[in-house]
Every structure is written in structure tokens, then in C-alpha cells.
Scaffold this active site. Structure first.
Site, PDB file in Angstrom:
ATOM      1  N   CYS A 120       0.816  -1.210   0.000  1.00 37.57           N
ATOM      2  CA  CYS A 120       0.000   0.000   0.000  1.00 37.57           C
ATOM      3  C   CYS A 120       0.861   1.276   0.000  1.00 37.57           C
ATOM      4  CB  CYS A 120      -0.980  -0.025   1.166  1.00 37.57           C
ATOM      5  SG  CYS A 120      -2.358   1.130   0.966  1.00 37.57           S
ATOM      6  N   HIS A 215      -3.800  -4.797   0.729  1.00 44.03           N
ATOM      7  CA  HIS A 215      -3.264  -5.264   2.019  1.00 44.03           C
ATOM      8  C   HIS A 215      -3.401  -6.784   2.114  1.00 44.03           C
ATOM      9  CE1 HIS A 215      -2.597  -1.442   4.244  1.00 44.03           C
ATOM     10  NE2 HIS A 215      -3.457  -0.979   3.351  1.00 44.03           N
ATOM     11  N   GLU A 217      -2.114  -8.765   4.120  1.00 41.28           N
ATOM     12  CA  GLU A 217      -2.161  -9.236   5.507  1.00 41.28           C
ATOM     13  C   GLU A 217      -3.591  -9.339   6.043  1.00 41.28           C
ATOM     14  OE1 GLU A 217      -1.717  -4.703   5.969  1.00 41.28           O
ATOM     15  OE2 GLU A 217      -1.095  -6.278   4.568  1.00 41.28           O
TER      16      GLU A 217
END
Length: 241
Positions: A120, A215, A217
Site C-alpha cells: 500500500c 493489504h 495481511e
């Protein structure tokens, strides 16, 4: 015990953290856990760039301890960092010290061919270091990519396609800015349906490098394709690699 590659993750400055009582330096737990699951040792690095200027020699020396680098998400880069004369009213959480440190960290990692994953804001930092620019705002509700999960198309033959094992992936996004002019030596390897650049790789890089605008994650704990992004970073950072 098997050696875990040491992955540097620059901390994000936070003005308010009630549990810690004072201002703090933080990183997303999901990000840390994704690196750990991949077999890496996540290490938070203090951003030090007093007066908004980082010492290249100091940053290089600090980075030399690590096997890899993960540039995480965070607030917006100051527009003047990529040559913009004015800042859009939507620009938020700008921190001059954070900007200076992250930019120098990216510069030194690229110069050293250190395995690097940029997420990002991290993607935007690398694009800026390589002379690119950003769209400061995507246009508000309905156009920005905040709290959005959407399909992203991956370029055939790209590292992203090899890593995820697919030509599309479901991406969790939280950003209102995106790449405008592409930085030198970068190639686009992923796009959203609206054309937004979602992935970048180096055209002629000797070291392992990957940048995603989303993202991974957020969903890595339940989506093997997203976890493989972190697995690939740690594998590239392993001393025996």
C-alpha cells in the site's frame, strides 16, 4: 532451532494509543503474524529522520543487519515528496520524519538488492523514490478503495502470478491514492477492474522485489494466495536462499 530470516518493518507513528497511554510506534498485528507464519522474524524499526532528513549512511548501516524489508501501509506521503505544488484536502496523517525515513529505507534497500515487499503506502514510497508520482485522491465515496474487497487481475508471467498460482486474486484494499506516473524501472503487474494499478515489479532488478497496493495481511490467515506473498518474501530473505 531453524533460523528465521530477520525482516525489518519500519514502525508507524501514532499520536494516540490509549492502551499504551502515550503516543506510540506501531505496526498492524495481522502484518506481523503473516511474516511469522511465513517463517520470518518480524522486527520493528524506529524511523529516525530528525528535521525530515534521513542520514543515508546511518540508514544503510541499520538496514545491513536484516535479511529482508517489508514497507507497510500507513498515512499519506507529503505531496511535495513527488513534486506536487499543492496538497489535496483529502491528504491525511502526513509525517515528515516518517516520509524521510521510509523513502531513504526504500532507496537503500533497492541499492543493496535486499529482498523487499512493499504494501500500500510502501508501494507508493517505492514509486516516489524511483521518480514516479501519485494521484492524491481517487474521488471520494464510491471511487476510493477503502474497506473494499475486489478482484485484481495479475499479469501473465509476473512474479505475482507465479507466487499466487492464479491470474486473479481477491484483494483487500484501503487507500484513496494510487500511482499516477510510473517510477523508472517499474512495470505494472496487477490492476483493478477500474484500471487502478495494484501491483508493481522491477523490470531489471537483481534482488527480489514485489509491491502491491492492497493489504494482503488482511486476509492472509484465511486466503493461501495472500499468505504466499509473505512466504515468498521470507523465502527470498533466507540466508541460504
Amino acid at each position: 532451532m531453524t533460523h528465521r530470516p530477520l525482516i525489518a518493518i519500519p514502525a508507524r507513528f501514532s499520536a494516540t494509543t490509549s492502551a499504551l497511554r502515550y503516543a506510540a510506534e506501531v505496526n498492524a498485528r495481522a502484518l506481523i503474524e503473516a511474516v511469522w507464519r511465513a517463517g520470518g522474524e518480524p522486527a520493528t524499526v524506529h524511523p529516525h529522520a530528525p528535521g525530515g532528513t534521513a542520514d543515508p549512511a546511518e540508514v544503510a548501516a541499520r538496514l545491513a543487519r536484516f535479511d529482508g524489508l517489508l514497507l507497510p501501509g500507513g498515512g499519506d506521503l507529503a505531496p511535495h515528496r513527488y513534486g506536487a505544488a499543492d496538497a489535496h484536502e483529502a491528504v491525511y496523517d502526513v509525517d515528515d520524519e516518517q516520509d524521510a525515513f521510509d523513502l531513504e529505507l526504500a532507496r537503500q534497500a533497492l541499492a543493496a538488492d535486499l529482498p523487499t515487499l512493499a504494501v500500500c503506502r510502501g508501494l507508493q514510497v517505492v514509486n516516489t523514490v524511483l521518480g514516479g508520482t501519485l494521484h492524491q485522491d481517487m474521488g471520494g465515496p464510491g471511487r476510493e478503495h477503502r474497506h473494499v474487497r475486489h478482484p485484481v487481475s495479475l499479469a501473465p508471467g509476473s512474479a505475482l502470478t507465479r507466487i499466487t498460482g492464479a491470474d486473479k486474486t481477491e484483494a483487500s484494499c484501503y487507500h484513496h491514492q494510487h500511482v499516477d506516473r510510473l517510477g523508472e524501472g517499474l512495470t505494472v503487474t496487477a490492476r483493478a477492474a477500474d484500471g487502478t494499478i495494484e501491483g508493481l515489479e522491477l523490470t531489471h532488478g537483481r534482488g527480489w522485489f514485489l509491491a502491491v497496493q492492497w493489504h494482503p495481511e488482511d486476509t492472509a490467515h484465511e486466503d493461501p494466495a495472500q499468505q504466499r506473498v509473505f512466504d515468498a518474501l521470507v523465502r527470498a530473505a533466507h540466508p541460504t536462499h
